[in-house]
Design an enzyme around this catalytic site. Structure first.
Site, PDB file in Angstrom:
ATOM      1  N   ILE A   1       0.679  -1.067  -0.109  1.00 43.56           N
ATOM      2  CA  ILE A   1      -0.103   0.033   0.030  1.00 43.56           C
ATOM      3  C   ILE A   1       0.863   1.260  -0.131  1.00 43.56           C
ATOM      4  CG2 ILE A   1      -0.274   0.352   2.554  1.00 43.56           C
ATOM      5  CD1 ILE A   1      -2.949   0.582  -0.328  1.00 43.56           C
TER       6      ILE A   1
ATOM      7  N   SER B   1      11.823   1.149   7.150  1.00 46.76           N
ATOM      8  CA  SER B   1      11.305  -0.153   6.854  1.00 46.76           C
ATOM      9  C   SER B   1      12.635  -1.170   6.841  1.00 46.76           C
ATOM     10  CB  SER B   1      11.060  -0.376   5.300  1.00 46.76           C
ATOM     11  OG  SER B   1       9.764  -1.002   4.955  1.00 46.76           O
ATOM     12  N   ARG B   2      12.294  -2.506   7.407  1.00 47.35           N
ATOM     13  CA  ARG B   2      13.267  -3.229   7.891  1.00 47.35           C
ATOM     14  C   ARG B   2      14.194  -3.555   6.704  1.00 47.35           C
ATOM     15  NH1 ARG B   2       9.319  -7.482  10.303  1.00 47.35           N
ATOM     16  NH2 ARG B   2       8.827  -7.189   8.209  1.00 47.35           N
TER      17      ARG B   2
ATOM     18  N   LYS C   1      -5.662   1.373   7.951  1.00 48.72           N
ATOM     19  CA  LYS C   1      -6.696   0.373   8.403  1.00 48.72           C
ATOM     20  C   LYS C   1      -6.041  -0.994   8.600  1.00 48.72           C
ATOM     21  CE  LYS C   1      -8.251  -2.367   5.945  1.00 48.72           C
ATOM     22  NZ  LYS C   1      -7.537  -3.108   4.913  1.00 48.72           N
TER      23      LYS C   1
ATOM     24  N   ASP D   1      -9.474  -8.450   7.109  1.00 45.56           N
ATOM     25  CA  ASP D   1      -8.339  -7.270   6.587  1.00 45.56           C
ATOM     26  C   ASP D   1      -9.069  -6.583   5.542  1.00 45.56           C
ATOM     27  OD1 ASP D   1      -5.560  -5.869   6.493  1.00 45.56           O
ATOM     28  OD2 ASP D   1      -5.987  -6.655   4.399  1.00 45.56           O
TER      29      ASP D   1
HETATM   30  P1  NAP Z   1       2.514  -5.577   3.079  1.00 48.34           P
HETATM   31  O1  NAP Z   1       2.658  -5.525   1.486  1.00 48.34           O
HETATM   32  O2  NAP Z   1       3.086  -6.637   3.669  1.00 48.34           O
HETATM   33  O3  NAP Z   1       3.747  -4.368   3.548  1.00 48.34           O
HETATM   34  C1  NAP Z   1       3.740  -3.927   4.784  1.00 48.34           C
HETATM   35  C2  NAP Z   1       5.309  -3.695   5.189  1.00 48.34           C
HETATM   36  O4  NAP Z   1       5.246  -3.404   6.619  1.00 48.34           O
HETATM   37  C3  NAP Z   1       6.239  -4.773   4.888  1.00 48.34           C
HETATM   38  O5  NAP Z   1       6.534  -4.937   3.642  1.00 48.34           O
HETATM   39  C4  NAP Z   1       7.291  -4.714   5.778  1.00 48.34           C
HETATM   40  O6  NAP Z   1       8.308  -4.001   5.149  1.00 48.34           O
HETATM   41  C5  NAP Z   1       6.665  -3.787   6.884  1.00 48.34           C
HETATM   42  N1  NAP Z   1       6.513  -4.462   8.325  1.00 48.34           N
HETATM   43  C6  NAP Z   1       6.897  -3.904   9.436  1.00 48.34           C
HETATM   44  N2  NAP Z   1       6.575  -4.724  10.371  1.00 48.34           N
HETATM   45  C7  NAP Z   1       6.265  -5.776   9.823  1.00 48.34           C
HETATM   46  C8  NAP Z   1       5.839  -6.911  10.331  1.00 48.34           C
HETATM   47  N3  NAP Z   1       5.676  -7.068  11.855  1.00 48.34           N
HETATM   48  N4  NAP Z   1       5.398  -7.826   9.491  1.00 48.34           N
HETATM   49  C9  NAP Z   1       5.274  -7.840   8.312  1.00 48.34           C
HETATM   50  N5  NAP Z   1       5.576  -6.644   7.729  1.00 48.34           N
HETATM   51  C10 NAP Z   1       5.960  -5.594   8.653  1.00 48.34           C
HETATM   52  O7  NAP Z   1       1.197  -4.993   3.742  1.00 48.34           O
HETATM   53  P2  NAP Z   1       0.133  -4.121   2.909  1.00 48.34           P
HETATM   54  O8  NAP Z   1      -0.798  -4.609   1.743  1.00 48.34           O
HETATM   55  O9  NAP Z   1       0.959  -2.696   2.324  1.00 48.34           O
HETATM   56  O10 NAP Z   1      -0.614  -3.731   4.177  1.00 48.34           O
HETATM   57  C11 NAP Z   1      -0.100  -2.692   5.079  1.00 48.34           C
HETATM   58  C12 NAP Z   1      -1.266  -2.002   5.739  1.00 48.34           C
HETATM   59  O11 NAP Z   1      -2.150  -1.297   4.888  1.00 48.34           O
HETATM   60  C13 NAP Z   1      -2.243  -2.957   6.442  1.00 48.34           C
HETATM   61  O12 NAP Z   1      -2.887  -2.694   7.721  1.00 48.34           O
HETATM   62  C14 NAP Z   1      -3.522  -3.122   5.368  1.00 48.34           C
HETATM   63  O13 NAP Z   1      -4.678  -3.591   5.893  1.00 48.34           O
HETATM   64  C15 NAP Z   1      -3.486  -1.803   4.912  1.00 48.34           C
HETATM   65  N6  NAP Z   1      -4.014  -1.626   3.536  1.00 48.34           N
HETATM   66  C16 NAP Z   1      -3.525  -2.484   2.438  1.00 48.34           C
HETATM   67  C17 NAP Z   1      -4.125  -2.375   1.185  1.00 48.34           C
HETATM   68  C18 NAP Z   1      -3.731  -3.206   0.007  1.00 48.34           C
HETATM   69  O14 NAP Z   1      -4.291  -2.993  -0.871  1.00 48.34           O
HETATM   70  N7  NAP Z   1      -2.622  -3.752   0.112  1.00 48.34           N
HETATM   71  C19 NAP Z   1      -4.969  -1.400   1.108  1.00 48.34           C
HETATM   72  C20 NAP Z   1      -5.529  -0.382   2.045  1.00 48.34           C
HETATM   73  C21 NAP Z   1      -4.822  -0.643   3.511  1.00 48.34           C
HETATM   74  P3  NAP Z   1       9.786  -4.334   5.927  1.00 48.34           P
HETATM   75  O15 NAP Z   1       9.974  -5.745   5.781  1.00 48.34           O
HETATM   76  O16 NAP Z   1      10.736  -3.617   4.917  1.00 48.34           O
HETATM   77  O17 NAP Z   1       9.838  -3.669   7.253  1.00 48.34           O
END
Ligand code: NAP
Length: 309
Positions: free
Chosen positions: A14, A36-37, A90, A168
């Site tokens: 996101i 970011s890690r 969220k 989610d």
């Molecule tokens: P994602 O692709 O998994 O990205 C989250 C990033 O956070 C990871 O790449 C990781 O980067 C970092 N991170 C830090 N602490 C972490 C942990 N304990 N476990 C895993 N990753 C961790 O997830 P996302 O889809 O972007 O979603 C993130 C948030 O945005 C969620 O709350 C989700 O509900 C919300 N969201 C997502 C979307 C969507 O379409 N994907 C839409 C709206 C809202 P590093 O490894 O570099 O730290």
């Protein structure tokens, strides 16, 4: 006020798809740092965690939290402690009390806490809310089904405790429901399906009721391999509403009356964030989160086959 200097925490899907391009396209904001890690972002100062970004990084006015929900509270708490405004993705936190505590911390620090529901900013949601305001709702149906392998590949956190599983995306539907309904909504019953190897549900059937007794059935499913369905149907005393595409198109009695606008959900969210900072105000709407918590409280649980990606 000058441009709002922003640091993003958690560079994943996101952050890359929405936050970074939308911040860079908005003259009110300047992206100056990321934490970011593993991931880094070109053209800004990069840090391995939020502590380092806040302690050693460039001056920031605001922190945008895009990690999975399990890491939201700690990142937001640290940002508020450093006197930064916070934009929270969220679902807001792991528990409802964490969110309440963050709002108190924001008020004490005189900072903005913007706890966002992006789906409430979808193109047809405001029109649906206005349409329903004078209506008596008779019943409703939510169908929120998608293929988790397509939409959440590799996101192990979603299956862990505090990861919300099918809620989610499901909480997006619930955030639209609480916004459009002309009266309060409660959880009546729920059936939750947990894969044998996961701590979060893969599917759920939920019955909501309104304060005046209208029933709204909801089916959330991550095992749906077809074209995703993100629909909400509402029958009122004089009309049938069909809100489709995650709140982006509305038909009433079969006639299309609202569809996509030029402003995207995240453009709208950042416009609102700038307004809130300017007004020294916070925006927290805990109803969708409370309803999901209530679903977990009253839901009957069954174990289904293990989930393998
Ligand atoms: P994602 O692709 O998994 O990205 C989250 C990033 O956070 C990871 O790449 C990781 O980067 C970092 N991170 C830090 N602490 C972490 C942990 N304990 N476990 C895993 N990753 C961790 O997830 P996302 O889809 O972007 O979603 C993130 C948030 O945005 C969620 O709350 C989700 O509900 C919300 N969201 C997502 C979307 C969507 O379409 N994907 C839409 C709206 C809202 P590093 O490894 O570099 O730290």
């Amino acid at each position: 006020m000058g441009r709002i200097r922003v640091g993003i925490v958690g560079i994943g899907k996101i952050a890359k798809d929405q936050h970074i391009p939308v911040i860079r396209a908005n003259a009110a904001f300047e992206l100056v740092a990321c934490a970011s890690r593993l991931a880094t972002v070109d053209g800004v100062a990069n840090f391995p965690n939020v502590d380092a970004m806040l302690g050693d990084g460039p001056e920031l006015d605001a922190v945008v939290i895009c990690t999975p929900p399990q890491a939201h509270y700690e990142a937001a708490r640290l940002a508020l402690r450093h006197g930064k405004h916070v934009f929270l993705e969220k679902p807001p936190c792991e528990t409802t009390t964490q969110l309440d505590e963050l709002l108190l911390q924001a008020q004490r620090a005189n900072c903005t806490l913007f706890q966002t529901w992006h789906a409430q900013h979808a193109a047809a949601v405001d029109t649906t809310q206005v349409w329903l305001r004078p209506c008596a709702v008779r019943n409703g149906r939510i169908i929120w089904k998608e293929d988790v392998r397509q939409w959440h590949p590799g996101q192990a956190w979603i299956w862990e405790a505090g990861g919300f599983g099918v809620f989610d995306p499901g909480i997006n539907a619930i955030s639209i429901l609480t916004k459009i309904m002309p009266e309060p909504v409660f959880v009546k019953a729920a059936d939750l399906s947990f894969p044998a190897n996961c701590s979060a549900p893969i599917a759920a059937d939920v019955t909501f009721v309104t304060a005046s007794g209208a029933k709204i059935d909801a089916a959330f499913d991550f095992r749906y391999a077809g074209i995703p369905t993100w629909d909400i149907d509402i029958e009122t005393d004089h009309s049938e509403l069909h809100l489709t595409g995650q709140g982006n198109a509305l038909a009433v009695n079969g006639k299309q009356i609202a569809a996509g606008t030029t402003e995207t959900e995240y453009t709208s969210l950042y416009r609102r964030f700038a307004e809130l900072i300017d007004q020294h105000a916070s925006d927290v709407d805990r109803r969708p989160f409370q309803l999901v918590a209530d679903i977990f409280l009253v839901g009957r649980r069954s174990t289904v086959e293990p989930f393998e990606e």
